[in-house]
Scaffold this motif. Sequence first.
Motif, mmCIF file in Angstrom:
data_model
loop_
_atom_site.group_PDB
_atom_site.id
_atom_site.type_symbol
_atom_site.label_atom_id
_atom_site.label_comp_id
_atom_site.label_asym_id
_atom_site.label_seq_id
_atom_site.Cartn_x
_atom_site.Cartn_y
_atom_site.Cartn_z
ATOM 1 N N ALA A 369 39.500 -22.661 -43.634
ATOM 2 C CA ALA A 369 41.087 -23.048 -43.554
ATOM 3 C C ALA A 369 41.459 -23.111 -42.133
ATOM 4 C CB ALA A 369 41.878 -22.319 -44.554
ATOM 5 N N GLU A 370 42.152 -23.986 -41.740
ATOM 6 C CA GLU A 370 42.587 -24.159 -40.314
ATOM 7 C C GLU A 370 43.284 -22.831 -40.020
ATOM 8 O OE1 GLU A 370 44.763 -27.913 -39.405
ATOM 9 O OE2 GLU A 370 46.333 -26.813 -38.628
ATOM 10 N N GLU A 371 44.275 -22.398 -40.766
ATOM 11 C CA GLU A 371 44.970 -21.128 -40.435
ATOM 12 C C GLU A 371 44.257 -20.051 -40.539
ATOM 13 O OE1 GLU A 371 45.529 -22.677 -43.920
ATOM 14 O OE2 GLU A 371 46.453 -24.463 -42.635
ATOM 15 N N ASP A 372 43.128 -19.788 -41.162
ATOM 16 C CA ASP A 372 42.419 -18.852 -40.882
ATOM 17 C C ASP A 372 41.766 -18.792 -39.477
ATOM 18 O OD1 ASP A 372 43.239 -17.627 -43.185
ATOM 19 O OD2 ASP A 372 41.258 -18.593 -44.484
ATOM 20 N N LEU A 373 41.191 -19.994 -39.123
ATOM 21 C CA LEU A 373 40.244 -20.179 -37.950
ATOM 22 C C LEU A 373 41.395 -19.882 -36.822
ATOM 23 C CD1 LEU A 373 38.100 -23.301 -38.726
ATOM 24 C CD2 LEU A 373 37.566 -21.112 -38.417
ATOM 25 N N LEU A 374 42.469 -20.330 -36.750
ATOM 26 C CA LEU A 374 43.377 -20.311 -35.754
ATOM 27 C C LEU A 374 43.803 -18.756 -35.518
ATOM 28 C CD1 LEU A 374 46.003 -23.053 -35.747
ATOM 29 C CD2 LEU A 374 44.035 -22.832 -34.339
ATOM 30 N N SER A 375 44.157 -18.065 -36.707
ATOM 31 C CA SER A 375 44.345 -16.530 -36.674
ATOM 32 C C SER A 375 43.128 -15.755 -35.953
ATOM 33 C CB SER A 375 45.059 -16.033 -37.842
ATOM 34 O OG SER A 375 44.036 -16.380 -38.847
ATOM 35 N N ASP A 376 42.060 -16.219 -36.393
ATOM 36 C CA ASP A 376 40.795 -15.358 -35.829
ATOM 37 C C ASP A 376 40.872 -15.785 -34.138
ATOM 38 O OD1 ASP A 376 38.696 -13.914 -36.367
ATOM 39 O OD2 ASP A 376 37.254 -15.401 -36.338
ATOM 40 N N LEU A 377 41.033 -16.974 -33.982
ATOM 41 C CA LEU A 377 40.923 -17.125 -32.428
ATOM 42 C C LEU A 377 42.338 -16.368 -31.750
ATOM 43 C CD1 LEU A 377 40.450 -21.012 -32.050
ATOM 44 C CD2 LEU A 377 38.839 -19.286 -31.595
ATOM 45 N N ALA A 378 43.313 -16.275 -32.401
ATOM 46 C CA ALA A 378 44.474 -15.720 -31.710
ATOM 47 C C ALA A 378 44.150 -14.187 -31.486
ATOM 48 C CB ALA A 378 45.772 -15.879 -32.472
ATOM 49 N N PHE A 379 43.488 -13.572 -32.695
ATOM 50 C CA PHE A 379 43.291 -12.211 -32.883
ATOM 51 C C PHE A 379 42.513 -11.785 -31.596
ATOM 52 C CE2 PHE A 379 40.687 -8.598 -34.099
ATOM 53 C CZ PHE A 379 41.679 -7.742 -34.372
ATOM 54 N N SER A 380 41.162 -12.900 -31.624
ATOM 55 C CA SER A 380 40.268 -12.244 -30.587
ATOM 56 C C SER A 380 40.676 -12.474 -29.144
ATOM 57 C CB SER A 380 39.097 -13.155 -31.060
ATOM 58 O OG SER A 380 38.601 -13.098 -32.250
ATOM 59 N N LEU A 381 41.541 -13.397 -28.962
ATOM 60 C CA LEU A 381 42.116 -13.588 -27.712
ATOM 61 C C LEU A 381 42.943 -12.465 -27.195
ATOM 62 C CD1 LEU A 381 42.711 -17.579 -27.588
ATOM 63 C CD2 LEU A 381 41.183 -16.274 -26.242
ATOM 64 N N ALA A 382 43.656 -11.831 -28.220
ATOM 65 C CA ALA A 382 44.765 -10.757 -28.136
ATOM 66 C C ALA A 382 43.612 -9.382 -27.826
ATOM 67 C CB ALA A 382 45.571 -10.652 -29.175
ATOM 68 N N ASN A 383 42.418 -9.580 -28.270
ATOM 69 C CA ASN A 383 41.526 -8.487 -28.370
ATOM 70 C C ASN A 383 40.853 -8.296 -26.781
ATOM 71 O OD1 ASN A 383 40.101 -6.391 -29.986
ATOM 72 N ND2 ASN A 383 38.231 -7.417 -29.668
ATOM 73 N N ILE A 384 41.029 -8.990 -25.749
ATOM 74 C CA ILE A 384 40.527 -9.227 -24.574
ATOM 75 C C ILE A 384 40.972 -7.900 -23.882
ATOM 76 C CG2 ILE A 384 40.323 -10.427 -22.288
ATOM 77 C CD1 ILE A 384 40.076 -12.988 -24.127
ATOM 78 N N GLU A 385 40.559 -7.273 -23.142
ATOM 79 C CA GLU A 385 40.920 -5.988 -22.232
ATOM 80 C C GLU A 385 40.373 -4.733 -23.061
ATOM 81 O OE1 GLU A 385 44.193 -7.941 -19.261
ATOM 82 O OE2 GLU A 385 44.800 -6.808 -21.109
#
Length: 385
Positions: A369-385
């Motif tokens: 599902a598009e929503e799941d993929l987008l939230s995975d990307l958002a979460f992992s990008l927020a995970n940087i640092e």
Amino acid sequence: MSINKDFRTIAAANGIADDIAYGAVTPPLYLSSNFAFRQFEQAQAYEYSRTSNPTRDLLADTLAKLEGGAGTVVTSSGMAAVNLVLGLLKPGDRVIAPHDCYGGTYRLLAALQDKGHFDVEFVDQGNQEALVSALSRGATLVFVETPSNPLMRIVDINVIAQRTKAVQARLVVDNTFLSPALQRPITLGADFVIHSTTKYLNGHSDVVGGAVVAANSNDVEELKAWANMIGVTGSPFDAYLTLRGIRSLFARIERQQTTAMVAARFLSQHPRVGVVHYPGLISDPGHELAARQQSGFGAMLSFELKGGLEAVRSFVAGLRIFTLAESLGGVESLVAHPASMTHAGMGAEARHAAGIKEGLLRVSVGLEAEEDLLSDLAFSLANIE
Ligand SMILES: *Cc1c(COP(=O)(O)O)cnc(C)c1O
């Protein structure tokens, strides 16, 4: 009477309900390595499965129809397909290949050159001057990958086909990234189309396979003879699975590219992301050409993370739906880090020349599902640092 069939129909139904033994709707899988002679000196349609096999032949026929070629040789891997075409060359022949081609292709070309099989020149084929100047030094075979891996650069197949023909060379296009559902290089002037059927054509990440489709029948016969001599034809079981995958090719890739477009837009607006390479984006340098040459933008993209290798490390650690893995084109979404994975064998210098940076990530968008993929990307990008 045969009717003109849409490519979607060929993918879904080529060979369906043709079984003469029992009327099986799904074409049978013939695993047999050999076939009985009718009587002394009288072979039937098949003799030995290295040479030909009914299941593999149906896959070959389906691919030839989808690509608009005269015939297909189905091989045991995509690299076997590349090698089969390169086997047509002899010492002194010259290959012109993209400087940013698939890592395995790059490695094979360089290794065969080292052995004296032929000469290779790697050029930036998006640079017409560089291409014309390489062709002027002589060419036997021009190798094209569009979109390129992993930077999604688009080159004009028709223009390169004309330039290639003008110097009596042959054109090979690796169509793995789009499949015939989205691009048909033979109609644009290619002599050969290569596939890693491992990717979109099988589409379920459970087969390693390949194919060479040739535009003219003499080439088909020559490739078949070589494939039989060297024994690189694919297994019947793999052919059966790949054909099963092709049944849903259009539905899969159409769904996947819709999600890829949304993901590309999301990434291109994210503060932690630098450049996004996706020809579907209007800002992409390949956009206009891709819109003209392809019937869709596909489901592969790549992007650079600001913060290089360290950012990559924390980004991939945050992924829950995307899997960090090689390969592409399956129903599952994948992320790959070209510098340390697919393109590690190229060496740092060649990667630098091709523009493959440490912070680059390649994405294969699957059917989640598009929503799941987008939230995975958002979460992992927020995970940087
Ligand atoms: C994967 C791939 C290949 C090699 O195919 P294998 O099936 O892995 O041998 C060749 N070209 C491209 C563009 C690929 O993605």
